[in-house]
Design a protein around this motif. Sequence first.
Motif, PDB file in Angstrom:
ATOM      1  N   VAL A   1      67.579  55.924  27.326  1.00  0.00           N
ATOM      2  CA  VAL A   1      67.465  54.708  26.725  1.00  0.00           C
ATOM      3  C   VAL A   1      67.551  53.622  27.812  1.00  0.00           C
ATOM      4  CG1 VAL A   1      68.996  52.837  25.438  1.00  0.00           C
ATOM      5  CG2 VAL A   1      69.168  55.268  25.056  1.00  0.00           C
ATOM      6  N   ALA A   2      67.953  53.699  29.223  1.00  0.00           N
ATOM      7  CA  ALA A   2      67.900  52.861  30.390  1.00  0.00           C
ATOM      8  C   ALA A   2      66.403  52.555  30.746  1.00  0.00           C
ATOM      9  CB  ALA A   2      68.670  53.597  31.440  1.00  0.00           C
ATOM     10  N   SER A   3      65.541  53.800  30.597  1.00  0.00           N
ATOM     11  CA  SER A   3      64.146  53.390  31.099  1.00  0.00           C
ATOM     12  C   SER A   3      63.442  52.667  30.182  1.00  0.00           C
ATOM     13  CB  SER A   3      63.620  54.744  31.418  1.00  0.00           C
ATOM     14  OG  SER A   3      63.225  55.664  30.300  1.00  0.00           O
ATOM     15  N   ILE A   4      63.620  53.150  28.797  1.00  0.00           N
ATOM     16  CA  ILE A   4      63.058  51.783  27.774  1.00  0.00           C
ATOM     17  C   ILE A   4      63.329  50.534  28.029  1.00  0.00           C
ATOM     18  CG2 ILE A   4      62.908  51.830  25.381  1.00  0.00           C
ATOM     19  CD1 ILE A   4      61.390  54.289  26.337  1.00  0.00           C
TER      20      ILE A   4
ATOM     21  N   GLU B   1      61.687  49.181  30.884  1.00  0.00           N
ATOM     22  CA  GLU B   1      60.378  48.814  30.638  1.00  0.00           C
ATOM     23  C   GLU B   1      59.759  47.939  29.823  1.00  0.00           C
ATOM     24  OE1 GLU B   1      58.124  52.576  29.990  1.00  0.00           O
ATOM     25  OE2 GLU B   1      59.230  53.534  31.270  1.00  0.00           O
ATOM     26  N   HIS B   2      60.783  47.983  28.662  1.00  0.00           N
ATOM     27  CA  HIS B   2      60.331  47.340  27.311  1.00  0.00           C
ATOM     28  C   HIS B   2      61.195  45.930  27.073  1.00  0.00           C
ATOM     29  CE1 HIS B   2      57.145  49.976  26.362  1.00  0.00           C
ATOM     30  NE2 HIS B   2      58.168  51.000  26.762  1.00  0.00           N
ATOM     31  N   HIS B   3      62.082  45.676  27.883  1.00  0.00           N
ATOM     32  CA  HIS B   3      63.146  44.562  27.438  1.00  0.00           C
ATOM     33  C   HIS B   3      62.635  43.444  27.375  1.00  0.00           C
ATOM     34  CE1 HIS B   3      66.219  41.630  28.618  1.00  0.00           C
ATOM     35  NE2 HIS B   3      66.843  42.255  27.720  1.00  0.00           N
ATOM     36  N   VAL B   4      61.771  42.777  28.463  1.00  0.00           N
ATOM     37  CA  VAL B   4      61.110  41.556  28.355  1.00  0.00           C
ATOM     38  C   VAL B   4      60.320  41.390  27.027  1.00  0.00           C
ATOM     39  CG1 VAL B   4      59.590  39.852  29.441  1.00  0.00           C
ATOM     40  CG2 VAL B   4      61.178  41.159  30.819  1.00  0.00           C
ATOM     41  N   GLY B   5      59.443  42.417  26.852  1.00  0.00           N
ATOM     42  CA  GLY B   5      58.494  42.228  25.554  1.00  0.00           C
ATOM     43  C   GLY B   5      59.495  41.994  24.471  1.00  0.00           C
TER      44      GLY B   5
ATOM     45  N   GLN C   1      66.263  31.397  22.801  1.00  0.00           N
ATOM     46  CA  GLN C   1      66.243  32.623  23.863  1.00  0.00           C
ATOM     47  C   GLN C   1      67.558  33.341  23.825  1.00  0.00           C
ATOM     48  OE1 GLN C   1      63.667  33.016  26.091  1.00  0.00           O
ATOM     49  NE2 GLN C   1      64.924  34.717  26.918  1.00  0.00           N
ATOM     50  N   ALA C   2      68.662  32.331  23.635  1.00  0.00           N
ATOM     51  CA  ALA C   2      69.884  33.308  23.667  1.00  0.00           C
ATOM     52  C   ALA C   2      70.291  34.133  22.350  1.00  0.00           C
ATOM     53  CB  ALA C   2      71.038  32.043  23.428  1.00  0.00           C
ATOM     54  N   THR C   3      69.881  33.790  21.268  1.00  0.00           N
ATOM     55  CA  THR C   3      69.865  34.622  20.225  1.00  0.00           C
ATOM     56  C   THR C   3      68.870  35.884  20.334  1.00  0.00           C
ATOM     57  OG1 THR C   3      70.446  32.653  18.811  1.00  0.00           O
ATOM     58  CG2 THR C   3      69.840  34.815  17.688  1.00  0.00           C
ATOM     59  N   ALA C   4      67.719  35.550  20.685  1.00  0.00           N
ATOM     60  CA  ALA C   4      66.763  36.630  21.019  1.00  0.00           C
ATOM     61  C   ALA C   4      67.320  37.855  22.077  1.00  0.00           C
ATOM     62  CB  ALA C   4      65.436  36.134  21.568  1.00  0.00           C
ATOM     63  N   GLU C   5      68.110  37.232  22.859  1.00  0.00           N
ATOM     64  CA  GLU C   5      68.547  38.163  23.938  1.00  0.00           C
ATOM     65  C   GLU C   5      69.856  38.940  23.581  1.00  0.00           C
ATOM     66  OE1 GLU C   5      69.631  35.756  27.496  1.00  0.00           O
ATOM     67  OE2 GLU C   5      67.423  35.564  28.083  1.00  0.00           O
ATOM     68  N   ASP C   6      70.429  38.402  22.678  1.00  0.00           N
ATOM     69  CA  ASP C   6      71.557  38.928  21.753  1.00  0.00           C
ATOM     70  C   ASP C   6      71.081  40.161  21.125  1.00  0.00           C
ATOM     71  OD1 ASP C   6      73.420  37.330  23.186  1.00  0.00           O
ATOM     72  OD2 ASP C   6      73.630  35.815  21.477  1.00  0.00           O
ATOM     73  N   VAL C   7      70.070  39.755  20.182  1.00  0.00           N
ATOM     74  CA  VAL C   7      69.463  40.770  19.203  1.00  0.00           C
ATOM     75  C   VAL C   7      69.101  41.816  20.077  1.00  0.00           C
ATOM     76  CG1 VAL C   7      67.593  40.998  17.739  1.00  0.00           C
ATOM     77  CG2 VAL C   7      69.007  39.189  17.356  1.00  0.00           C
ATOM     78  N   VAL C   8      68.314  41.800  20.917  1.00  0.00           N
ATOM     79  CA  VAL C   8      67.882  42.894  21.667  1.00  0.00           C
ATOM     80  C   VAL C   8      68.929  43.557  22.657  1.00  0.00           C
ATOM     81  CG1 VAL C   8      66.379  43.585  23.867  1.00  0.00           C
ATOM     82  CG2 VAL C   8      65.514  41.719  22.173  1.00  0.00           C
ATOM     83  N   GLN C   9      69.898  43.097  23.142  1.00  0.00           N
ATOM     84  CA  GLN C   9      71.009  43.750  23.643  1.00  0.00           C
ATOM     85  C   GLN C   9      71.907  44.624  22.737  1.00  0.00           C
ATOM     86  OE1 GLN C   9      71.627  43.782  26.905  1.00  0.00           O
ATOM     87  NE2 GLN C   9      73.465  45.019  26.723  1.00  0.00           N
ATOM     88  N   GLU C  10      72.142  43.979  21.461  1.00  0.00           N
ATOM     89  CA  GLU C  10      72.807  44.903  20.515  1.00  0.00           C
ATOM     90  C   GLU C  10      72.051  45.903  20.042  1.00  0.00           C
ATOM     91  OE1 GLU C  10      73.847  41.889  17.178  1.00  0.00           O
ATOM     92  OE2 GLU C  10      74.827  40.723  18.663  1.00  0.00           O
TER      93      GLU C  10
END
Length: 175
Positions: A19-22, A25-29, A41-50
């Motif tokens: 999961v760490a490599s994914i 590689e793909h966090h920003v996208g 932005q803040a909500t978007a980052e929270d959604v991806v983190q969750e």
Amino acid sequence: MEVELLTQQEDLARRRVDVASIFAEHHVGLVRLALIMVGDQATAEDVVQEAFERTCAGRVRLRDADKLLSYVRSAVLNGCRSVLRRRATVFRKAPPYEPPVWSAESAALLGEERREVLLALRGLPGRQREALTLRYYFDLTDQEIAETMKINASTVRSTVTRGLAALGRALGEES
């Protein structure tokens, strides 16, 4: 004995799901995808983190490491849908959600055309917005979009076609 070997091999394959490599590689996208969907932005980052937290916690259940990115994309889209549902519930009687105003610096960088397209894209129904974003922003195929959105490939094609037509109307372009 053979059954035991197969289960051990499956267990090793499950543990190899990285999961760490994914994430690297793909966090920003994926944050950009969520940003287009939820508008800040803040909500978007929270959604991806969750989405990554849940993926990491459940990686033992993942059977196919090749489908991990598709799984995470689906989790991000589902998280965005949940956020938008919660917003709709909270603001049912309030004015509709308006995305944050762009700063002067980013407005100058984005350009008028791009802002118009993003505003028109936000005006589309959720499924059309998702399909168009996955197609033209992430360059996914119909099949990859179908797996991500959990719909048929033919539904993806018709949704993209309808979304493009609606986007053209919103931008005042003739067909």
